[in-house]
Every structure is written in C-alpha cells, then in structure tokens.
Write an enzyme that holds these catalytic residues in place. Structure first.
Site, PDB file in Angstrom:
ATOM      1  N   ARG A   1     -16.738 -15.844 -43.962  1.00  0.00           N
ATOM      2  CA  ARG A   1     -17.448 -15.646 -45.211  1.00  0.00           C
ATOM      3  C   ARG A   1     -16.506 -15.932 -46.378  1.00  0.00           C
ATOM      4  O   ARG A   1     -15.334 -15.579 -46.358  1.00  0.00           O
ATOM      5  CB  ARG A   1     -17.989 -14.205 -45.315  1.00  0.00           C
ATOM      6  CG  ARG A   1     -19.229 -13.959 -44.464  1.00  0.00           C
ATOM      7  CD  ARG A   1     -20.399 -14.781 -44.975  1.00  0.00           C
ATOM      8  NE  ARG A   1     -21.617 -14.583 -44.190  1.00  0.00           N
ATOM      9  CZ  ARG A   1     -21.971 -15.319 -43.146  1.00  0.00           C
ATOM     10  NH1 ARG A   1     -21.160 -16.282 -42.723  1.00  0.00           N
ATOM     11  NH2 ARG A   1     -23.105 -15.101 -42.521  1.00  0.00           N
TER      12      ARG A   1
ATOM     13  N   HIS B   1     -21.054 -25.087 -45.215  1.00  0.00           N
ATOM     14  CA  HIS B   1     -21.511 -23.924 -44.447  1.00  0.00           C
ATOM     15  C   HIS B   1     -22.380 -24.354 -43.261  1.00  0.00           C
ATOM     16  O   HIS B   1     -23.541 -23.944 -43.127  1.00  0.00           O
ATOM     17  CB  HIS B   1     -22.287 -22.963 -45.340  1.00  0.00           C
ATOM     18  CG  HIS B   1     -22.323 -21.558 -44.801  1.00  0.00           C
ATOM     19  ND1 HIS B   1     -22.343 -20.438 -45.597  1.00  0.00           N
ATOM     20  CD2 HIS B   1     -22.333 -21.084 -43.524  1.00  0.00           C
ATOM     21  CE1 HIS B   1     -22.381 -19.349 -44.858  1.00  0.00           C
ATOM     22  NE2 HIS B   1     -22.373 -19.726 -43.588  1.00  0.00           N
TER      23      HIS B   1
END
Length: 326
Positions: free
Chosen positions: A241, A289
């Site tokens: 993250r 991502h």
C-alpha cells in the site's frame, strides 16, 4: 440449495434466491457474473447501481465502495472485498458492526502477485536497467551475473500473499528473510518480528519488498529511518500500500543513492499525479496498481463458499479485523 438457503426469509412460500450485489469501478462484472453463476447457479447477481429492492440484498462483493453506500441494505449478511487490502472499507464508519468483512485469498491472485514480485526482484538483481540503458546507446556493456544466493531479499508482510512470494524467492535460491508485526515461521526463511527487530531485518536486506497492509501502525513506516537502515545501494519494491511509504523520504533516498532503484506499484495518491517527481526518475519503474488482481475463475469459488458459510451460521474464512485493518 442447502437447508439454510431454502429457509432464507422462510415464510412457507417459494424460497427466495440469494442475492449478491457487485460493486466495483475497477473490476468487470461481465467476467464475474458468469464465474459466480457457475459456482452457484441459484445466486442472483446484481450490478451497482441497479440494486433492485435493497432489503433483498444478502451479500456485497465490492472494491472501494463510496462511504455510506452499503448502509442502505438492511439484511446484508456479508461483505467480500475484491482484494487483500480493506483500508477503504475499514474507514467507513457507517457499516454495521455485526456484518463480517472477508478478504479474498485465492490461488489465482496469489500466483499473479508472486509472479510480479519475482519479476521485479530478478529485474533488480540482474541489473536489467543497466542493460536497457546500454541498448539505447547501442553499447555492448558486460556485467558478470551474481548468483541468487549472493542477494539478500527481505519481504515485509508475511500474510497470505507475502508468504507465497517469500517462498517462491527462496525456491529460486535467494537468501530470503521476512518481517511481520507478529512472529511467523516458515521453512527456509529467516523471520523477524516487531519494531525491535526491524533495524536488523533492514540491515541484512539488499532488495526490500514491501507487502504491508494499510493500517495506523504501517502508515509512513518506510521513511528516512528505514531507508537509512538499508545497505547503501539497496533496491526497493512496493506492492503493498502506498500509505506505508513516506514518498518524500523515498525520493530523497533515490536522489542520494541510498536506494539505487525502485519498482513501485502503489502510491499515496492514485492515479499518481502527472507532476509527481517520481515520474521523472530514470531509476524508478512505475506500474498502475496491477501487481495482483482478483481472478474471477478461481476467486468466485471462495466468494460463494463464504456466502454459504454465512447462511449456515458459520464464520466466513479470511474474516478481517476492522480495528487492525487486515
């Protein structure tokens, strides 16, 4: 259908079909609906925003739902997150406390993440950026390869995905260590735990792979102090993250040479703004991502199994602790 399914909202009349609401701006319902139907033919799948009667919705399969969007379903029994990170859901204070949240931990997702991590580590270890630059200059530039066992890889986060990646790297002959909040054990992997062991873990790591969840404890954990603890010229991969990294400290470490290279798949702000300085750094590879996504063909089986568990009064697998954030 099981007895529990047949008894759903039982009133002596025809059995109600179980209803699952699919809610994601990033995943294709045209791929998920057939996979879910194959796994559970009786299941009715509705796609946001076509929700029908809110009281009929039993389950929600979601990714980053808008805060408050799930509170309108009074009979919601289970929320399944379309991925490993639940930070978006955990931040929604409007969700009923008694509705369990389960994350995905399917084999297809794990294989995809492991492949991306192995690819990134090998790219850094084999110095492919050096050879890419030499090719652009039409220059035959030889660098003798190093054995895998001469490279120390450290994986931060030994959950379902992190442990699979660490084992794969160890299987390739790398000297692998792992770090986690609590003590873990894995054959062939030296395991470190807690803040007190973090400096030693970082000091022995040539390529750092961050696979940490977004929690209050991990926010900004990888900052100036952490990067300074790595060996000079270490390389960095982040597939966890973006909030776990102090991006200004990362930029400074790359500019100073403390970090030689980085592969970054996640960021504090996504999409990464066009004016962000990381875009202009030649020693950084940026991906949007995509290191790992849920694979409908395999993940649908886990989703359905957890929905059935809830109907039968059982605890779903991979239930998350909202307080801890994973």
């Amino acid at each position: 259908m099981s007895e529990a399914e047949l008894a759903m909202h039982g009133d002596g009349g025809p059995a109600k079909r179980p209803v699952l609401l699919f809610m994601s701006d990033y995943d294709d319902p045209a791929e998920w609906a057939p996979a879910l139907a194959e796994a559970w033919p009786e299941l009715e799948v509705r796609v946001w925003p076509e929700i029908g009667e809110p009281a009929e919705v039993d389950f929600a399969l979601v990714w980053k739902p808008a805060p408050g969007s799930l509170r309108q379903f009074p009979n919601l029994r289970l929320i399944v997150n379309l991925g490993a990170g639940i930070d978006a859901i955990a931040a929604d204070e409007t969700l009923p406390a008694d509705v369990p949240i389960a994350r995905l931990a399917d084999s297809g997702q794990s294989e995809m993440m492991t492949g991306f991590v192995v690819l990134s580590v090998l790219r850094h270890h084999r110095e492919l950026r050096f050879f890419e630059a030499a090719q652009r200059e039409r220059r035959w530039a030889y660098r003798h390869p190093r054995e895998h066992r001469d490279c120390r890889v450290g994986v931060m986060g030994l959950g379902y995905l992190g442990l699979a990646a660490a084992r794969a790297l160890a299987g390739l002959g790398f000297e692998v260590a792992g770090w986690s909040r609590g003590r873990k054990a894995a054959d062939g992997i030296e395991c470190f735990a807690g803040q007190e062991e973090l400096p030693a873990f970082l000091a022995r790591t040539d390529i750092l792979v961050a696979m940490l969840p977004a929690t209050a404890e991990t926010r900004g954990l990888l900052g100036r102090e952490a990067f300074a603890a790595l060996p000079e010229g270490a390389k960095f991969v982040n597939v966890g993250r973006g909030s776990t990294v102090d991006e200004q400290a990362l930029i400074e470490a790359l500019e100073s040479g403390r970090l030689a290279e980085a592969t970054l798949d996640v960021f504090e702000t996504e999409p990464l703004p066009a004016e962000h300085p990381l875009w202009a750094m030649e020693q950084v590879l940026i991906t949007p991502h995509l290191a790992s996504v849920a694979v409908p063909r395999t993940a649908a089986l886990q989703v359905v199994a957890n929905c059935r568990r809830v109907l039968d009064g059982e605890t779903p697998e991979y239930t998350v602790d909202r307080g801890r954030g994973y």
